[in-house]
Design an enzyme around this catalytic site. Structure first.
Site, PDB file in Angstrom:
ATOM      1  N   TYR A 108      18.330  42.381  47.895  1.00 22.37           N
ATOM      2  CA  TYR A 108      17.763  43.396  47.010  1.00 22.37           C
ATOM      3  C   TYR A 108      16.449  44.001  47.490  1.00 22.37           C
ATOM      4  O   TYR A 108      16.363  45.190  47.758  1.00 22.37           O
ATOM      5  CB  TYR A 108      17.600  42.811  45.597  1.00 22.37           C
ATOM      6  CG  TYR A 108      18.921  42.357  45.027  1.00 22.37           C
ATOM      7  CD1 TYR A 108      19.935  43.274  44.781  1.00 22.37           C
ATOM      8  CD2 TYR A 108      19.174  41.011  44.786  1.00 22.37           C
ATOM      9  CE1 TYR A 108      21.166  42.863  44.293  1.00 22.37           C
ATOM     10  CE2 TYR A 108      20.411  40.595  44.293  1.00 22.37           C
ATOM     11  CZ  TYR A 108      21.407  41.531  44.049  1.00 22.37           C
ATOM     12  OH  TYR A 108      22.622  41.134  43.575  1.00 22.37           O
ATOM     13  N   PRO A 121      24.253  48.406  38.758  1.00 23.58           N
ATOM     14  CA  PRO A 121      25.509  48.648  38.041  1.00 23.58           C
ATOM     15  C   PRO A 121      25.267  49.353  36.708  1.00 23.58           C
ATOM     16  O   PRO A 121      24.207  49.206  36.093  1.00 23.58           O
ATOM     17  CB  PRO A 121      26.062  47.237  37.789  1.00 23.58           C
ATOM     18  CG  PRO A 121      25.260  46.328  38.675  1.00 23.58           C
ATOM     19  CD  PRO A 121      23.914  46.991  38.786  1.00 23.58           C
ATOM     20  N   HIS A 344      19.483  45.471  39.704  1.00 27.92           N
ATOM     21  CA  HIS A 344      20.231  44.264  40.020  1.00 27.92           C
ATOM     22  C   HIS A 344      19.396  43.073  40.528  1.00 27.92           C
ATOM     23  O   HIS A 344      19.860  41.946  40.518  1.00 27.92           O
ATOM     24  CB  HIS A 344      21.301  44.615  41.052  1.00 27.92           C
ATOM     25  CG  HIS A 344      22.540  43.798  40.960  1.00 27.92           C
ATOM     26  ND1 HIS A 344      22.536  42.463  40.577  1.00 27.92           N
ATOM     27  CD2 HIS A 344      23.834  44.099  41.210  1.00 27.92           C
ATOM     28  CE1 HIS A 344      23.775  42.006  40.596  1.00 27.92           C
ATOM     29  NE2 HIS A 344      24.568  42.977  40.974  1.00 27.92           N
ATOM     30  N   LYS A 420      45.151  39.740  30.140  1.00 21.74           N
ATOM     31  CA  LYS A 420      45.197  38.345  30.598  1.00 21.74           C
ATOM     32  C   LYS A 420      46.467  37.666  30.119  1.00 21.74           C
ATOM     33  O   LYS A 420      46.897  36.663  30.692  1.00 21.74           O
ATOM     34  CB  LYS A 420      43.999  37.576  30.008  1.00 21.74           C
ATOM     35  CG  LYS A 420      42.675  37.968  30.597  1.00 21.74           C
ATOM     36  CD  LYS A 420      41.553  37.118  30.043  1.00 21.74           C
ATOM     37  CE  LYS A 420      41.280  37.356  28.577  1.00 21.74           C
ATOM     38  NZ  LYS A 420      39.945  36.899  28.154  1.00 21.74           N
ATOM     39  N   LYS A 424      48.695  34.616  32.197  1.00 16.95           N
ATOM     40  CA  LYS A 424      48.616  33.304  31.544  1.00 16.95           C
ATOM     41  C   LYS A 424      50.019  32.801  31.199  1.00 16.95           C
ATOM     42  O   LYS A 424      50.295  31.608  31.338  1.00 16.95           O
ATOM     43  CB  LYS A 424      47.768  33.382  30.279  1.00 16.95           C
ATOM     44  CG  LYS A 424      46.273  33.370  30.566  1.00 16.95           C
ATOM     45  CD  LYS A 424      45.508  33.469  29.257  1.00 16.95           C
ATOM     46  CE  LYS A 424      44.055  33.103  29.430  1.00 16.95           C
ATOM     47  NZ  LYS A 424      43.284  33.365  28.203  1.00 16.95           N
ATOM     48  N   SER A 425      50.901  33.727  30.770  1.00 12.81           N
ATOM     49  CA  SER A 425      52.273  33.306  30.427  1.00 12.81           C
ATOM     50  C   SER A 425      52.991  32.796  31.670  1.00 12.81           C
ATOM     51  O   SER A 425      53.951  32.042  31.579  1.00 12.81           O
ATOM     52  CB  SER A 425      53.052  34.473  29.815  1.00 12.81           C
ATOM     53  OG  SER A 425      53.387  35.410  30.832  1.00 12.81           O
ATOM     54  N   GLN A 426      52.503  33.224  32.846  1.00  5.77           N
ATOM     55  CA  GLN A 426      53.093  32.772  34.113  1.00  5.77           C
ATOM     56  C   GLN A 426      52.312  31.601  34.707  1.00  5.77           C
ATOM     57  O   GLN A 426      52.521  31.239  35.859  1.00  5.77           O
ATOM     58  CB  GLN A 426      53.088  33.930  35.125  1.00  5.77           C
ATOM     59  CG  GLN A 426      53.820  35.172  34.656  1.00  5.77           C
ATOM     60  CD  GLN A 426      55.312  34.950  34.567  1.00  5.77           C
ATOM     61  OE1 GLN A 426      55.933  34.468  35.507  1.00  5.77           O
ATOM     62  NE2 GLN A 426      55.902  35.297  33.428  1.00  5.77           N
ATOM     63  N   MET A 428      49.294  31.593  35.672  1.00  3.28           N
ATOM     64  CA  MET A 428      48.506  32.039  36.825  1.00  3.28           C
ATOM     65  C   MET A 428      47.122  32.448  36.364  1.00  3.28           C
ATOM     66  O   MET A 428      46.955  32.961  35.263  1.00  3.28           O
ATOM     67  CB  MET A 428      49.172  33.250  37.490  1.00  3.28           C
ATOM     68  CG  MET A 428      50.363  32.876  38.330  1.00  3.28           C
ATOM     69  SD  MET A 428      51.019  34.345  39.146  1.00  3.28           S
ATOM     70  CE  MET A 428      52.142  33.563  40.308  1.00  3.28           C
ATOM     71  N   TYR A 453      35.137  41.306  49.168  1.00  6.52           N
ATOM     72  CA  TYR A 453      34.053  40.529  48.563  1.00  6.52           C
ATOM     73  C   TYR A 453      34.328  40.441  47.070  1.00  6.52           C
ATOM     74  O   TYR A 453      34.577  41.458  46.432  1.00  6.52           O
ATOM     75  CB  TYR A 453      32.752  41.289  48.799  1.00  6.52           C
ATOM     76  CG  TYR A 453      31.479  40.640  48.267  1.00  6.52           C
ATOM     77  CD1 TYR A 453      30.513  40.167  49.154  1.00  6.52           C
ATOM     78  CD2 TYR A 453      31.214  40.548  46.902  1.00  6.52           C
ATOM     79  CE1 TYR A 453      29.330  39.608  48.693  1.00  6.52           C
ATOM     80  CE2 TYR A 453      30.032  39.980  46.436  1.00  6.52           C
ATOM     81  CZ  TYR A 453      29.090  39.516  47.326  1.00  6.52           C
ATOM     82  OH  TYR A 453      27.928  38.964  46.873  1.00  6.52           O
ATOM     83  N   SER A 455      32.409  38.494  43.778  1.00  5.60           N
ATOM     84  CA  SER A 455      31.287  37.601  43.517  1.00  5.60           C
ATOM     85  C   SER A 455      31.723  36.391  42.700  1.00  5.60           C
ATOM     86  O   SER A 455      32.548  36.493  41.796  1.00  5.60           O
ATOM     87  CB  SER A 455      30.142  38.343  42.838  1.00  5.60           C
ATOM     88  OG  SER A 455      30.640  39.185  41.864  1.00  5.60           O
ATOM     89  N   ARG A 499      42.613  30.911  43.891  1.00  5.64           N
ATOM     90  CA  ARG A 499      42.057  30.010  42.881  1.00  5.64           C
ATOM     91  C   ARG A 499      41.249  28.873  43.542  1.00  5.64           C
ATOM     92  O   ARG A 499      40.158  28.524  43.098  1.00  5.64           O
ATOM     93  CB  ARG A 499      43.242  29.458  42.076  1.00  5.64           C
ATOM     94  CG  ARG A 499      42.896  28.640  40.883  1.00  5.64           C
ATOM     95  CD  ARG A 499      41.948  29.421  39.995  1.00  5.64           C
ATOM     96  NE  ARG A 499      41.069  28.493  39.313  1.00  5.64           N
ATOM     97  CZ  ARG A 499      41.334  27.954  38.139  1.00  5.64           C
ATOM     98  NH1 ARG A 499      42.420  28.279  37.491  1.00  5.64           N
ATOM     99  NH2 ARG A 499      40.503  27.110  37.592  1.00  5.64           N
ATOM    100  N   SER A 549      34.283  42.764  41.501  1.00  9.37           N
ATOM    101  CA  SER A 549      33.702  41.804  40.588  1.00  9.37           C
ATOM    102  C   SER A 549      34.466  41.809  39.274  1.00  9.37           C
ATOM    103  O   SER A 549      34.770  42.873  38.739  1.00  9.37           O
ATOM    104  CB  SER A 549      32.235  42.159  40.339  1.00  9.37           C
ATOM    105  OG  SER A 549      31.610  41.134  39.610  1.00  9.37           O
TER     106      SER A 549
END
Length: 621
Positions: A108, A121, A344, A420, A424-426, A428, A453, A455, A499, A549
């Site tokens: 920064y 941002p 930031h 989501k 989630k039902s899968q 994942m 990238y 974060s 993950r 992000s």
């Protein structure tokens, strides 16, 4: 559902009920911080191996071989790597956090591009329907009261501690966002924070038609003004700043940091200017009452709002109605466009979002209460003496701002088919699911994969900021290349790999900050930079064409930021239960990138992956 990985330091607000007693628990915050582990320095060999794995899909085999040799040399017993690693470990022992000061400087304060687009941002809040300026003022008054309510939790140390994967998180960033400001320098910037002053600030700044005002928001007995009182004060400000021909002094803060640093030194030679600037820097936060922007069709509305939060639309619109160095600026447009922009350096998105969530909830329940009319002092207008030289600086900043405005290519959209709920039902991780769709989208447009990238929060550790999740991996590469001959097993493997990398990153075991640490340690200790840092592969690995992000919020908002390289994209997303808000940015000056095109490709990829999963019988996995 499975515990989702919260990247970008994003945390589900903790399930702890807010403490009932609001009495100041002496040093509760300090006691909490003391209990947090220190950021580890990962093992050298582990980082070298993971670095090679990260390079495998992005550099050609010869380059990779060359880098492998350099890494072997670097890791030799008694060699350079070992020496630097020891230096880092020593630094880790004697400091609260071996990385945080270095990161603040390199990421920064030493960075010389404008903070606008390149660093700060913006956040778009749900659109309001103001029929008149009274509506705008009422909203602003409630919002200010809501932020002051959040501030009282910070001051009383009654902020509920946040958790990630059952681990308590560092709360330090909350203490950095209010009453703070960045200060430009000709070589590097600094950040000032007035929270712990003997007499902490009790005012905010309000800017309207490019004119700045100091608004005291506390009574002499230390109680905050009521919504009604704030409203009355905002009316006074509005009525004493109707002229629209004022010099937009704030636009100076949008210039290249070296130019602004020079102009700043010149500006504050004058006593009046210095006092005005100091009043802005010391204020708790800033509220920008924006003029209406050109009307936009409904499908374009969010995109135009995103742009207004990021840069204000240019010098003829609202870009001069800001002080971009201020950590927190709330933007409230006469036309109902609302949001904020933050500088930031002191903090990541999550603390900002948790403040937003609190304020939005507060505004729902806060009603205008008629308070007994105690006459309140007229808010003080800040004056600036503008010399011909400062006028020239303003003109230069306007031109540069307008070039930036024309160059920014932005698309903010809502993916409405699922949120989501489907990943989630899968079973994942929703974040890994979205990241793989983004890899696929990029690959389909550019016919190659790129360093990516994402974060990851290091807030499990004292004073932790972020590290990098490298979303483009050997596994994601295999998946996107096979997608047109779809293999669910490859998706499953790629999601699991993402993950795993994310989990590794939040535990302080990723590679990017460690490599940076070794490099900075070398700059401090050695005559020459080790070859691994002069290697082409290192430059390639750090050229993030995708900078992404995940910033989840309870509020239906979306954060936006610019790309970090000239031929790249910035992608930010907020996955809600049944939809996903996302913002994609690129630069018009690069003919290969197009924000709307990537946004569309991302929508298609999300749907294609869903179809792929639905067509495959579960048993196969």
């Amino acid at each position: 559902g499975e515990q989702e990985v919260q990247t970008a330091g994003m945390v589900k607000p903790s399930c702890l009920v807010k403490p009932v007693s609001v009495t100041r628990i002496a040093g509760r915050y300090l006691a909490h911080q003391e209990g947090l582990p220190k950021l580890p320095v990962p093992p050298l060999q582990q980082t070298c191996e993971r670095y090679l794995a990260a390079l495998t899909p992005i550099v050609d085999p010869e380059e990779l071989n060359h880098t492998r040799k350099l890494l072997e040399e670097f890791q030799k017993p008694g060699g350079v790597g070992e020496r630097l690693q020891k230096g880092l470990e020593q630094r880790g022992k004697k400091m609260e956090n071996w990385l945080s000061d270095w990161w603040l400087q390199t990421a920064y304060l030493d960075y010389r591009m404008p903070v606008v687009v390149h660093s700060s941002p913006g956040v778009v809040l749900p659109r309001m329907e103001f029929s008149d300026r009274q509506g705008q003022m009422r909203y602003a008054a409630k919002l200010i009261a809501g932020v002051l309510d959040f501030k009282s939790m910070i001051d009383n140390e009654t902020l509920p501690v946040e958790y990630l994967g059952g681990k308590p998180l560092c709360m330090n960033q909350y203490y950095q966002v209010l009453s703070s400001c960045r200060i430009p320098g000709t070589k590097r910037d600094t950040v000032v924070n007035y929270t712990l002053d003997k007499r902490p600030p009790t005012h905010i700044t309000v800017v309207h038609n490019f004119q700045f005002f100091v608004l005291d928001v506390y009574n002499s007995d230390g109680t905050p003004l009521t919504v009604d009182q704030i409203y009355i004060q905002l009316e006074k400000i509005w009525n004493s700043s109707l002229q629209t021909n004022k010099e937009p002094i704030g636009i100076l803060t949008s210039n290249h940091r070296n130019s602004w640093g020079k102009a700043y030194d010149n500006l504050i030679k004058d006593k009046t200017n210095q006092e005005s600037v100091r009043a802005i820097q010391k204020s708790i936060f800033t509220v920008c009452l924006d003029a209406p922007m050109p009307h936009a069709s409904d499908d374009m509305y969010r995109t135009r709002a995103g742009v207004q939060m990021l840069h204000g639309g240019g010098s003829r619109w609202n870009s001069g109605n800001r002080w971009f160095d201020k950590t927190l600026q709330f933007i409230i447009g006469e036309d109902g466009t609302c949001g904020l922009i933050y500088e930031h350096a002191p903090a990541e998105g999550p603390p900002i979002v948790s403040l937003i969530d609190h304020v939005v909830e507060y505004m729902k329940k806060s009603e205008m209460v008629r308070t007994p009319m105690v006459p309140l002092r007229m808010p003080q207008k800040l004056h600036f003496n503008i010399t011909p030289e400062i006028k020239m600086d303003i003109e230069e900043a306007k031109q540069n701002m307008n070039i930036m405005v024309h160059d920014l290519d932005m698309k903010v959209s809502v993916f409405s088919h699922f949120g989501k709920d489907f990943p989630k039902s899968q079973k994942m991780s929703p974040d890994a699911f979205i990241q793989m769709a983004l890899q696929l989208a990029y690959y389909r447009i550019h016919k190659r994969c790129c360093p990516t990238y994402e974060s990851a929060s290091l807030r499990m550790f004292r004073l932790g900021r972020t590290d990098t999740i490298r979303s483009m991996s050997i596994d994601s590469d295999k998946f996107v290349k096979a997608m047109d001959d779809p293999k669910v097993a490859l998706l499953d493997k790629a999601v699991k790999a993402h993950r795993a990398y994310a989990d590794m990153a939040i535990r302080g075991q990723a590679i990017d900050r460690h490599l940076l640490g070794l490099k900075l340690q070398a700059i401090e200790d050695l005559a020459a930079l080790p070859e691994i840092f002069m290697d082409t592969s290192y430059a390639v690995a750090l050229h993030f064409n995708l900078s992404t992000s995940q910033v989840p919020a309870k509020t239906n908002c979306v954060m936006c930021f610019g790309p970090v390289v000239s031929d790249g994209y910035g992608v930010c997303y907020n996955p809600m239960d049944t939809h996903i808000n996302f913002a994609v940015s690129a630069f018009n000056s690069c003919q290969h990138t197009n924000a709307a095109r990537l946004a569309q490709a991302l929508e298609d990829a999300l749907l294609d992956i869903k179809t792929l999963l639905e067509q495959t019988p579960k048993a196969k996995l």
